[in-house]
Design a protein around this motif. Structure first.
Motif, PDB file in Angstrom:
ATOM      1  N   GLN A 252       0.829  -1.205   0.000  1.00 40.06           N
ATOM      2  CA  GLN A 252       0.000   0.000   0.000  1.00 40.06           C
ATOM      3  C   GLN A 252       0.870   1.263   0.000  1.00 40.06           C
ATOM      4  O   GLN A 252       1.854   1.346   0.726  1.00 40.06           O
ATOM      5  N   LYS A 253       0.510   2.212  -0.867  1.00 36.57           N
ATOM      6  CA  LYS A 253       1.266   3.452  -0.975  1.00 36.57           C
ATOM      7  C   LYS A 253       0.735   4.532  -0.032  1.00 36.57           C
ATOM      8  O   LYS A 253       1.466   5.424   0.361  1.00 36.57           O
ATOM      9  N   GLU A 254      -0.557   4.471   0.273  1.00 40.03           N
ATOM     10  CA  GLU A 254      -1.132   5.466   1.171  1.00 40.03           C
ATOM     11  C   GLU A 254      -0.733   5.144   2.619  1.00 40.03           C
ATOM     12  O   GLU A 254      -0.419   4.011   2.965  1.00 40.03           O
ATOM     13  N   LYS A 255      -0.809   6.193   3.476  1.00 37.20           N
ATOM     14  CA  LYS A 255      -0.500   6.019   4.895  1.00 37.20           C
ATOM     15  C   LYS A 255      -1.664   5.448   5.671  1.00 37.20           C
ATOM     16  O   LYS A 255      -1.472   4.904   6.761  1.00 37.20           O
ATOM     17  N   SER A 256      -2.876   5.588   5.146  1.00 36.26           N
ATOM     18  CA  SER A 256      -4.046   5.073   5.834  1.00 36.26           C
ATOM     19  C   SER A 256      -5.135   4.807   4.813  1.00 36.26           C
ATOM     20  O   SER A 256      -5.113   5.348   3.705  1.00 36.26           O
ATOM     21  N   GLY A 257      -6.082   3.947   5.174  1.00 37.22           N
ATOM     22  CA  GLY A 257      -7.186   3.641   4.293  1.00 37.22           C
ATOM     23  C   GLY A 257      -7.746   2.260   4.577  1.00 37.22           C
ATOM     24  O   GLY A 257      -7.488   1.673   5.642  1.00 37.22           O
ATOM     25  N   HIS A 274      -1.751   5.141  10.809  1.00 36.18           N
ATOM     26  CA  HIS A 274      -0.465   5.380  11.458  1.00 36.18           C
ATOM     27  C   HIS A 274      -0.659   6.062  12.808  1.00 36.18           C
ATOM     28  O   HIS A 274      -1.557   6.879  12.979  1.00 36.18           O
ATOM     29  N   THR A 283       2.312   1.568  12.734  1.00 36.23           N
ATOM     30  CA  THR A 283       1.199   1.298  11.826  1.00 36.23           C
ATOM     31  C   THR A 283       0.280   0.261  12.461  1.00 36.23           C
ATOM     32  O   THR A 283       0.748  -0.769  12.951  1.00 36.23           O
TER      33      THR A 283
END
Length: 780
Positions: A252-257, A274, A283
């Motif tokens: 995953q490239k995003e920090k959250s989702g 995070h 995380t």
């Protein structure tokens, strides 16, 4: 059950007796059949998909909220621990403490650690490690560490002054590694020599982590910056699920989702985000099976269809019997309200609820009348009315209006008179029970209660008022009787005896003249407040009957002690505080020795304060600045005890004035000491003495030594020695100079340097250098 034994003819004769019976049957039939079936089909065909999306969104939102809660728990521990690390007690001074001899310091640290441990339920242990000559560990008690333990705790200081989280498993009996927050100390130093270690309870942290994913067959993990699992909860019964989840998160490239994830033919809803920790990022990953999220709505919708279909078959049969049972309590209620004869119901109409409503309105009206009457008797209302009356808030009311209000509250005023009593407590300084002026409210409350309890036994109508300033008042309403004043004096004696015995204070009770007018009640209370100032200014029990006092009043022979006042002013000019205190006592003794009234004594002490204030103004100091705007005349007028007057003059008036004068003198002295300190810091490597410094600033060694100790806090020679030893320690650690050269560079001979260094530090210079070098190598 009510109609089991009723035959068919009676049932037919009873049916549709009332409108409610017929309407309830129709309504139950409709509710039990058509709406249920239609609702179930709509939910199943049109609502399931949308509700599933809402449930997923709600699940993701709940995970974020619970994750934020977990983040706040860890953030609280970081902030609270960091707060303690900045405490002065965790500074460089810890190096110079001998915890064996200075056991009070060790006890204070143990108490601080115990307080920190109890500040949050996630904290299991907190430890204070000090890398001194002899490594020390407070956990929370004082412990001496061996070499192996020292190596372990020194490893926690590998990041220098950086606050950080570590996996911690040093304590005995801890099977699984847990999290610990390490705070180097002193926090402001570039070279910390210890650490405050707060350990997280593994079980409680795991329970907190499980709240993020509350579903069965779900999993939650917590990763550090290196993508290493530091906490995990897995109820999927699949051992390799955590590793697969870590790999998926790494993509995953995003920090959250959130995203769906299929594993072993099971679809999961993955949410991640995070935590920003001090000097690191964590995380969190939550995995919940889709079936657990959406199963409830599917099950409920199908269940509604089944139940609705079954209800449709049984609706007609059950609706009849249900309506009968529903109607039975309504019929019973109407019978209880109106009577057994159903023919009498016709006068109210055929609707049974109109009968119940009418009867309920009649009972409510009666209840309201009783409630209003009860509320008028409440004690708080009576007390509030009397307090407002005494304070003069009803001055614009007419006499008849006030009497009517008091009679409404339950007082009997016919052929009655009013008398006010005031109780004043004195003798605080003579009390043996350590009662302070901070207890004014509590002591007054106790005295007011005593008055109330005794008054219950002696008076029919009365009301006690707590003024919360060591005084209480009481309004007595009594029938016209010439002998009633004797009863009041007996009451005063009983109250005085009870207060002396229970509170151990003296009492002055003032009795007003009587009045038959309610509007004059505020005036008789004002009379007793003023009249109590006619008491003799001694800490003895006194009863002042204003009716007798005005009849027997004689002229007062009063003499003001002018000579003593002059001596006080002269002592203030010289600044002899001890002599001033003796003269103030002499002044008040001369006033009180003649047994004159308090009002005259207060005027005399106010005159003395005016003379002292004149002296303060003459010196160039404004009293408003000196006393920070306080109304000193008002403060003095509230004191009714000779010892407290003495303390007030000495502590609140004269001492601040003398300190302000001395402060002016200390400014020049402080400049001299600052010059001497600068000279020491610039010339510590040379021969420097107290005498030479005294000659340079133009004073004698004794005065300089006294002033140096007063301003700097330590003696001249101790300050010079500490400075030289600190410079020597820096050279021992940071240079390769020989010890002889170091001794000369800080102003000592070699033999004397070794002796004074060992005395100050506890070990010789050579051993100190070796210990520091070994410690630096271990850190590397």
């Amino acid at each position: 059950m009510l109609f089991t034994n009723i035959d068919t003819k009676k049932v037919k004769r009873f049916q549709w007796k009332g409108n409610f019976h017929r309407n309830s049957f129709i309504l139950i039939l409709l509710i039990a059949s058509i709406p249920g079936l239609i609702t179930g089909l709509c939910i199943y065909w049109f609502g399931v998909g949308k509700v599933e999306d809402e449930l997923r969104a709600s699940n993701a939102s709940q995970i974020v909220q619970r994750a934020n809660n977990m983040d706040e728990q860890f953030q609280y521990i970081e902030e609270y621990t960091t707060h303690w690390v900045f405490e002065p007690r965790f500074g460089d001074s810890l190096k110079n403490i001998d915890f064996v001899k200075q056991f009070n310091e060790a006890y204070d640290i143990t108490k601080t650690l115990s307080l920190l441990q109890g500040s949050h339920n996630l904290i299991s242990d907190d430890e204070l490690y000090l890398d001194l000559d002899e490594p020390i560990l407070f956990k929370p008690q004082y412990n001496v560490l061996d070499e192996k333990q020292k190596i372990f705790y020194n490893s926690l200081l590998s990041k220098g002054t950086e606050l950080h989280w570590v996996e911690y498993s040093q304590s005995k009996g801890r099977r699984l590694p847990t999290l610990a927050f390490v705070s180097p100390i002193p926090i402001t130093s570039k070279d910390p020599f210890g650490a405050l270690i707060v350990t997280i309870d593994h079980k409680k942290a795991l329970q907190l982590l499980k709240t993020i994913t509350p579903y069965e067959n779900g999993a939650t993990i917590l990763l550090n910056e290196q993508n290493k699992v530091i906490l995990s909860s897995n109820s999927t019964n699949q051992s390799n699920f955590i590793n697969a989840l870590k790999k998926e998160i790494g993509k995953q490239k995003e920090k959250s989702g959130s995203f769906p994830f299929e594993f072993n033919h099971i679809m999961y809803s993955i949410s991640f985000g995070h935590f920003t920790r001090i000097n690191s990022n964590w995380t969190y990953v939550s995995a919940a099976p889709m079936s657990s999220i959406t199963a409830p709505i599917v099950f409920v919708s199908r269940l509604i269809i089944i139940i609705s279909a079954s209800a449709l078959i049984l609706a007609i049969i059950l609706s009849w019997f249900t309506s009968v049972k529903i109607y039975a309590p309504v019929r019973k209620l109407v019978r209880n309200l109106v009577g057994e004869e159903t023919d009498s119901w016709n006068q109210y109409g055929k609707d049974e609820f109109s009968i119940i409503e009418q009867q309920w309105i009649e009972m409510s009206q009666k209840s309201d009348l009783l409630e209003n009457r009860l509320s008028e008797q409440v004690k708080e209302l009576k007390n509030s009315f009397i307090y407002q009356l005494v304070q003069g808030y009803f001055f614009h009311y007419h006499e008849e209006d006030l009497r009517q209000r008091m009679e409404t509250y339950g007082w009997n005023l016919r052929n009655r008179s009013f008398i006010a009593l005031d109780l004043q407590l004195t003798g605080f300084n003579d009390s043996k029970d350590n009662i302070s002026t901070n207890d004014d409210g509590l002591v007054t409350f106790m005295a007011a209660n005593i008055m109330g309890e005794i008054a219950k036994e002696m008076f029919e109508q009365f009301n006690v008022i707590n003024f919360s300033d060591l005084s209480a008042g009481m309004l007595v309403i009594y029938h016209h009787d010439d002998s009633f004043r004797e009863e009041l004096h007996r009451f005063a004696e009983n109250v005085t005896e009870a207060v002396n015995r229970i509170i151990k204070l003296q009492v002055t009770i003032t009795i007003s003249e009587k009045t038959e007018s309610v509007k004059k009640i505020p005036y008789i209370f004002e009379e007793v407040r003023t009249g109590k100032r006619f008491r003799t200014f001694e800490n003895i029990n006194q009863v002042i009957d204003l009716e007798e006092y005005r009849n027997n009043r004689n002229d007062i022979d009063f003499h003001y002690p002018f000579a003593t006042e002059k001596e006080i002013i002269q002592a203030i000019r010289i600044g002899h505080l001890d002599e001033i205190e003796v003269l103030i006592k002499k002044f008040t003794q001369e006033l009180t020795s003649r047994e004159i009234s308090e009002i005259y004594i207060q005027q005399a002490v106010i005159q003395l304060y005016s003379s002292i204030q004149h002296e303060i103004l003459h010196s160039g100091i404004h009293p408003n600045d000196l006393f920070e705007g306080k109304n000193m005349y008002e403060d003095l007028s509230q004191i009714r005890n000779a010892d407290r007057i003495n303390d007030w003059f000495v502590n609140d008036v004269i001492s601040p004035y003398i300190q302000r004068l001395e402060g002016r003198m200390n400014i020049e002295l402080k400049r001299i000491i600052e010059h001497v300190v600068t000279k020491i810091e610039d010339n510590y490597m040379h021969d420097i003495s107290l005498e030479s410094c005294a000659d340079e600033v133009g004073t004698n060694p004794y005065s300089l030594s006294k002033a140096f100790k007063q301003i700097v806090g330590i003696n001249f020679i101790d300050y010079l020695t500490q400075l030289r030893i600190e410079k020597a320690k820096e050279l021992l650690i940071q240079s390769d100079m020989k010890i002889n050269d170091i001794a000369e560079s800080v102003g000592y001979r070699h033999s004397y340097f070794n002796r004074i260094f060992k005395k100050q530090i506890g070990i010789p210079p050579s051993q100190y250098r070796k210990l520091k070098q070994d410690a630096n190598q271990m850190r590397v």
